[in-house]
Design an enzyme around this catalytic site. Structure first.
Site, PDB file in Angstrom:
ATOM      1  N   TYR A 142      52.224  78.331  61.632  1.00 15.99           N
ATOM      2  CA  TYR A 142      51.990  76.991  61.108  1.00 15.99           C
ATOM      3  C   TYR A 142      52.762  76.735  59.812  1.00 15.99           C
ATOM      4  O   TYR A 142      52.851  75.602  59.349  1.00 15.99           O
ATOM      5  CB  TYR A 142      50.486  76.746  60.856  1.00 15.99           C
ATOM      6  CG  TYR A 142      49.653  76.753  62.127  1.00 15.99           C
ATOM      7  CD1 TYR A 142      50.220  76.460  63.362  1.00 15.99           C
ATOM      8  CD2 TYR A 142      48.301  77.040  62.091  1.00 15.99           C
ATOM      9  CE1 TYR A 142      49.472  76.476  64.522  1.00 15.99           C
ATOM     10  CE2 TYR A 142      47.539  77.056  63.249  1.00 15.99           C
ATOM     11  CZ  TYR A 142      48.133  76.771  64.464  1.00 15.99           C
ATOM     12  OH  TYR A 142      47.386  76.780  65.606  1.00 15.99           O
ATOM     13  N   LYS A 193      49.858  90.206  69.773  1.00 18.60           N
ATOM     14  CA  LYS A 193      50.640  90.336  71.014  1.00 18.60           C
ATOM     15  C   LYS A 193      51.801  91.278  70.725  1.00 18.60           C
ATOM     16  O   LYS A 193      52.978  90.889  70.784  1.00 18.60           O
ATOM     17  CB  LYS A 193      51.151  88.947  71.452  1.00 18.60           C
ATOM     18  CG  LYS A 193      50.060  88.017  71.953  1.00 18.60           C
ATOM     19  CD  LYS A 193      49.654  88.281  73.384  1.00 18.60           C
ATOM     20  CE  LYS A 193      50.711  87.842  74.354  1.00 18.60           C
ATOM     21  NZ  LYS A 193      50.375  88.234  75.743  1.00 18.60           N
ATOM     22  N   ASP A 226      45.506  87.802  74.368  1.00 22.10           N
ATOM     23  CA  ASP A 226      45.111  87.134  75.613  1.00 22.10           C
ATOM     24  C   ASP A 226      43.928  87.859  76.257  1.00 22.10           C
ATOM     25  O   ASP A 226      42.976  87.238  76.755  1.00 22.10           O
ATOM     26  CB  ASP A 226      46.294  86.998  76.595  1.00 22.10           C
ATOM     27  CG  ASP A 226      47.086  88.286  76.755  1.00 22.10           C
ATOM     28  OD1 ASP A 226      46.933  89.200  75.923  1.00 22.10           O
ATOM     29  OD2 ASP A 226      47.867  88.386  77.721  1.00 22.10           O
ATOM     30  N   ASP A 250      43.081  80.504  65.462  1.00 17.74           N
ATOM     31  CA  ASP A 250      42.723  79.109  65.726  1.00 17.74           C
ATOM     32  C   ASP A 250      42.085  79.011  67.106  1.00 17.74           C
ATOM     33  O   ASP A 250      41.013  78.407  67.294  1.00 17.74           O
ATOM     34  CB  ASP A 250      44.021  78.284  65.656  1.00 17.74           C
ATOM     35  CG  ASP A 250      43.770  76.807  65.474  1.00 17.74           C
ATOM     36  OD1 ASP A 250      42.603  76.408  65.468  1.00 17.74           O
ATOM     37  OD2 ASP A 250      44.752  76.057  65.362  1.00 17.74           O
ATOM     38  N   ASP A 254      37.735  78.988  68.027  1.00 12.74           N
ATOM     39  CA  ASP A 254      37.139  77.847  68.736  1.00 12.74           C
ATOM     40  C   ASP A 254      36.493  78.294  70.049  1.00 12.74           C
ATOM     41  O   ASP A 254      35.451  77.766  70.447  1.00 12.74           O
ATOM     42  CB  ASP A 254      38.186  76.759  69.002  1.00 12.74           C
ATOM     43  CG  ASP A 254      38.342  75.830  67.799  1.00 12.74           C
ATOM     44  OD1 ASP A 254      37.688  76.086  66.773  1.00 12.74           O
ATOM     45  OD2 ASP A 254      39.118  74.866  67.875  1.00 12.74           O
TER      46      ASP A 254
END
Ligand code: NAD
Length: 370
Positions: A142, A193, A226, A250, A254
């Site tokens: 970001y 990852k 993942d 993020d 959530d």
């Protein structure tokens, strides 16, 4: 004079309503437990833009830098949609995070027994769930440069975002995760990852190195982000602390939030570096926004805000017992079937924001014999 300096920033919409209920609890604590807080209250968000010309003034920012903890309600609303980007309500939040260098975002996902049925997962998978996601908040994709969209032909454009992490950025957030795990069930799951990303590889190496040097007493597992997402909805209770970067955090926070049922129940904390005097910059806020659709109607659930205050007691002031007292009071109110509309089902009596705040105070009185 108290050494517990707090800046209260209620903000816009339901921010004001839910913050009022926390102020009642603070008053109660000051009266009955002889704890004193040194409180400043200022405007933030659209309300600050209307009255002070910016969503957070330099003076307010200076107070935020001087206090021990910031308690933030919520900002935003369509009234300010046409305000220039750097003065929009949400810009205040970004400035606070940036200027206080709040690099570690803590999002607990706790399923209280009374609300286990509100989860979208089967009750036995989530009952008793208590996990904490530690997300890096000030770096990663970001913020990485270069970024932007450029035109490469008449019909084609190209967009670039850059995922970038340094050793020190990974190390400081990992330390927060390991230190918190020691106070919980002593397990950190570090999600990245590393199979396909260079930043993931560095992340894994730095976490491994830090663990070997300083935290061998904590259980560490590395998990691909993942797979972590899959495991969160398959068997979430296997986790204690999940440590992860800004982007994956993020998404994972959530996902974890939804295991618990409602937005009105979710607190958060964001921590900065330890200062010279040994304290660390910190901001506590509910995960939800200003909820313009219910603002001013006393329908908002104040429990996320109240639980954010409980996090402040725990992480900024080391007041473990008082923090647990507030959490217990919230649980008991729910066990009695009292609900704001967002968490109610047909069997519950629906109560207002103020009634929920009062009910928490009644429980605090019962629990503490005051
Ligand atoms: P929201 O979180 O404000 O609301 C989403 C839905 O959840 C709404 O239906 C709302 O009524 C409900 N809800 C939220 N909190 C609740 C509570 N405590 N009790 C009961 N119901 C609750 O998100 P949104 O509608 O996407 O955004 C509204 C405004 O808030 C926007 O301007 C957005 O930019 C802003 N926002 C601010 C923050 C923040 O200040 N940290 C976070 C998210 C959104």
């Amino acid at each position: 004079m108290s050494n517990k300096k707090i800046l209260i920033l209620p903000g816009d919409g339901i921010g004001n309503e839910v913050m009022s209920e926390v102020l009642k609890i603070i008053n109660w604590m000051e009266k009955t437990k002889s704890i004193s807080f040194d409180i400043s209250e200022r405007l933030v968000g659209g309300t600050a833009y209307d009255k002070e010309g910016d969503s957070i003034s330099d003076e307010t920012m200076q107070v935020a830098l001087d206090v021990d903890a910031v308690l933030f309600g919520a900002v935003g609303g369509s009234r300010w949609d046409n305000v220039e980007r750097e003065k929009r309500p949400e810009a205040a939040l970004l400035r606070l995070r940036k200027d206080l260098d709040l690099f570690a975002n803590l999002r607990p996902a706790v399923v209280l027994d009374a609300l286990a049925e509100a989860s979208s997962l089967k009750t036995h998978l989530v009952k008793g769930l208590d996990i904490l996601i530690v997300r890096e908040l000030t770096s990663g994709v970001y913020f990485g440069q270069p970024r932007g969209i450029s035109k490469i032909s008449e019909t084609e454009s190209k967009a670039i975002d850059t995922q970038v992490y340094s050793t020190s950025e990974i190390k400081r957030v990992s330390k927060v995760a390991f230190d918190l795990a020691k106070l919980r069930s002593n397990k950190v799951s570090s999600a990245e990852k590393s199979n396909v990303m260079e930043t993931g590889l560095l992340w894994r190496n730095v976490v491994t190195d830090l663990h070997e040097k300083e935290y061998t007493s904590v259980d560490l597992e590395h998990i691909l982000a993942d797979n972590c997402a899959m495991q969160l909805v398959r068997n979430p209770k296997q986790f204690d602390v999940i440590l992860t970067d800004n982007l994956f955090g993020d998404l994972l926070s959530d996902t974890a939030a939804m295991l618990t049922g409602s937005l009105g129940m979710l607190p958060s904390a964001s921590l900065g570096p330890v200062k010279e005097n040994g304290t660390r910059a910190a901001m506590y806020e509910p995960v939800h926004g200003s909820a313009p659709d219910i603002a001013g109607q006393s329908k908002a659930n104040p429990l996320a805000m109240i639980l954010s205050f409980a996090m402040m007691l725990k992480y900024s002031f080391n007041m473990q017992e008082d923090s647990q007292l507030v959490e217990k009071a919230v649980q008991n109110v729910l066990l009695k079937g009292l609900r704001t509309a967002d968490i109610a089902d047909s069997a519950n009596k629906i109560i207002s924001t103020k009634e929920m705040g009062d009910a928490v105070i009644e429980e605090l009185k019962i629990l503490s014999g005051n």
